[in-house]
Design a protein around this motif. Structure first.
Motif, short mmCIF file in Angstrom:
data_model
loop_
_atom_site.label_atom_id
_atom_site.label_comp_id
_atom_site.label_asym_id
_atom_site.label_seq_id
_atom_site.Cartn_x
_atom_site.Cartn_y
_atom_site.Cartn_z
N ASP A 245 -4.77 -10.69 7.73
CA ASP A 245 -5.62 -9.51 7.58
C ASP A 245 -5.18 -8.68 6.38
O ASP A 245 -6.00 -8.15 5.64
CB ASP A 245 -5.59 -8.67 8.86
CG ASP A 245 -6.08 -9.46 10.07
OD1 ASP A 245 -7.18 -10.03 9.98
OD2 ASP A 245 -5.34 -9.53 11.07
N PHE A 246 -3.87 -8.59 6.20
CA PHE A 246 -3.34 -7.86 5.04
C PHE A 246 -3.62 -8.65 3.76
O PHE A 246 -3.90 -8.07 2.71
CB PHE A 246 -1.84 -7.57 5.21
CG PHE A 246 -1.58 -6.31 5.99
CD1 PHE A 246 -1.39 -5.11 5.33
CD2 PHE A 246 -1.59 -6.33 7.38
CE1 PHE A 246 -1.18 -3.93 6.04
CE2 PHE A 246 -1.37 -5.16 8.10
CZ PHE A 246 -1.17 -3.96 7.44
N GLU A 247 -3.56 -9.98 3.85
CA GLU A 247 -3.86 -10.80 2.67
C GLU A 247 -5.30 -10.60 2.23
O GLU A 247 -5.60 -10.55 1.04
CB GLU A 247 -3.56 -12.28 2.97
CG GLU A 247 -2.07 -12.57 2.89
CD GLU A 247 -1.64 -13.86 3.58
OE1 GLU A 247 -0.45 -14.20 3.49
OE2 GLU A 247 -2.50 -14.53 4.21
N PHE A 248 -6.18 -10.45 3.22
CA PHE A 248 -7.57 -10.15 2.90
C PHE A 248 -7.66 -8.75 2.26
O PHE A 248 -8.31 -8.56 1.24
CB PHE A 248 -8.44 -10.19 4.17
CG PHE A 248 -9.81 -9.61 3.97
CD1 PHE A 248 -10.83 -10.38 3.43
CD2 PHE A 248 -10.07 -8.29 4.30
CE1 PHE A 248 -12.09 -9.83 3.21
CE2 PHE A 248 -11.32 -7.73 4.09
CZ PHE A 248 -12.34 -8.51 3.54
N ALA A 249 -6.97 -7.80 2.87
CA ALA A 249 -7.09 -6.40 2.44
C ALA A 249 -6.59 -6.18 1.01
O ALA A 249 -7.19 -5.42 0.25
CB ALA A 249 -6.35 -5.49 3.42
N VAL A 250 -5.50 -6.84 0.62
CA VAL A 250 -5.00 -6.63 -0.76
C VAL A 250 -5.99 -7.14 -1.80
O VAL A 250 -6.04 -6.63 -2.92
CB VAL A 250 -3.60 -7.26 -1.03
CG1 VAL A 250 -2.51 -6.53 -0.27
CG2 VAL A 250 -3.58 -8.74 -0.78
N GLN A 251 -6.78 -8.13 -1.43
CA GLN A 251 -7.78 -8.62 -2.37
C GLN A 251 -8.93 -7.62 -2.47
O GLN A 251 -9.57 -7.50 -3.50
CB GLN A 251 -8.33 -9.99 -1.93
CG GLN A 251 -7.29 -11.11 -1.93
CD GLN A 251 -6.58 -11.29 -3.27
OE1 GLN A 251 -7.16 -11.02 -4.33
NE2 GLN A 251 -5.32 -11.73 -3.24
N ALA A 252 -9.19 -6.91 -1.37
CA ALA A 252 -10.34 -6.01 -1.32
C ALA A 252 -10.08 -4.64 -1.93
O ALA A 252 -10.99 -3.93 -2.31
CB ALA A 252 -10.79 -5.84 0.13
N ILE A 253 -8.79 -4.27 -2.03
CA ILE A 253 -8.48 -2.92 -2.51
C ILE A 253 -7.86 -2.97 -3.90
O ILE A 253 -6.92 -3.71 -4.16
CB ILE A 253 -7.53 -2.20 -1.52
CG1 ILE A 253 -8.30 -1.88 -0.24
CG2 ILE A 253 -6.99 -0.92 -2.15
CD1 ILE A 253 -7.44 -1.37 0.87
#
Ligand code: ATP
Length: 265
Positions: A245-253
């Motif tokens: 979930d954090f791996e997804f989030a760093v790409q999104a922010i």
């Protein structure tokens, strides 16, 4: 307790703040110690400083530091955003400044935090209006009326110290200037650790903040990262946040603080 302009003791401790060790130490010495031991200053015949200016890019912990200073000193905290005191009616802005200090005097020990201080005390040059000039003068007068023994301390914050009137930084006013920097890789990890400290999130996830994709992240961006990761976990029908979930989030922010050039003069 979140209402702006009202005095309460915040519930933020030094432990809630990641990185910024040097700034924390300086604030401890400049404000927390004097509030707690005013007699030590009196004993050596000097007066404790009454104010500091925190400056640096947005979202990097200036407000958080100011709250922690008040909490660690067990002092009341009055938080004011510079622009909210400005009023178009003649004399109203100065009156608003005066009321802030009156309120502080009735709740000592007290830390007054002026965020966006540049809006309140712009450099007095040819382009400044007469009205803004009067606000600057009023704030200077109030600052000069303070003594550490009175138990009122002022913390100013700005992204633009270059446009603040120099007179604010004279001795006895906000003479200590502390730079609150954008975090580097290790500091981002420390901030993320502080942010997930009391949350059901595995502590080792904080390592993700070291990655290059997090370059330019402020503390505020790291807070968004947690929210984004949580939302992603919910979308996956999970009841816990995981590394992916954090791996997804760093790409999104994307880091909100782009070039640091304007913060170094
Ligand atoms: P602004 O210039 O926009 O007023 P600021 O420097 O005052 O920004 P804060 O309001 O203190 O920034 O930080 C915003 C949020 O980011 C905080 O509430 C906190 O969640 C997080 N944050 C920022 N820096 C840190 C830090 N060093 N440690 C932990 N959290 C941080």
């Amino acid at each position: 307790s979140k209402r702006e302009g009202f005095a309460t003791i915040p519930d933020v401790s030094w432990d809630d703040i990641g990185a910024l060790a040097t700034v924390r130490e300086e604030l401890q010495t400049a404000i927390v110690d004097p509030i707690q031991n005013p007699e030590r200053y009196a004993a050596v015949g000097i007066s404790a400083p009454t104010g500091v200016l925190l400056w640096g890019p947005p979202g990097c912990g200036k407000t958080l530091l100011a709250k922690a200073v008040a909490a660690e000193s067990k002092a009341n905290f009055i938080s004011i955003k510079g622009p909210e005191l400005l009023n178009k009616y003649v004399g109203e802005s100065e009156a608003a400044v005066r009321r802030v200090f009156m309120r502080a005097r009735s709740s000592v020990p007290c830390v007054i935090f002026f965020d966006e201080l540049d809006a309140l005390v712009p450099r007095r040059d040819d382009s400044i209006s007469e009205a803004s000039g009067r606000v600057v003068n009023m704030l200077l007068t109030e600052l000069d009326g303070l003594s550490a023994r009175a138990g009122i301390y002022v913390i100013g914050a700005t992204n633009r110290p270059d446009i603040i009137d120099d007179a604010m930084m004279r001795p006895g006013r906000l003479e200590t200037r502390l730079f609150v920097d954008l975090p580097g890789p290790q500091e981002r990890v420390e901030i993320l650790k502080a942010l997930i400290r009391n949350k059901p999130i595995p502590a080792d996830i904080a390592e993700i903040a070291r990655l290059d994709v997090c370059h330019g992240y402020s503390g505020a961006d790291l807070e968004s990262l947690i929210r984004k990761a949580g939302q992603h976990a919910l979308k996956r029908q999970m009841d816990r946040v995981e590394k992916q979930d954090f791996e997804f989030a760093v790409q999104a922010i994307k880091g909100s603080v782009g070039s640091m050039d304007k913060y170094y003069k």
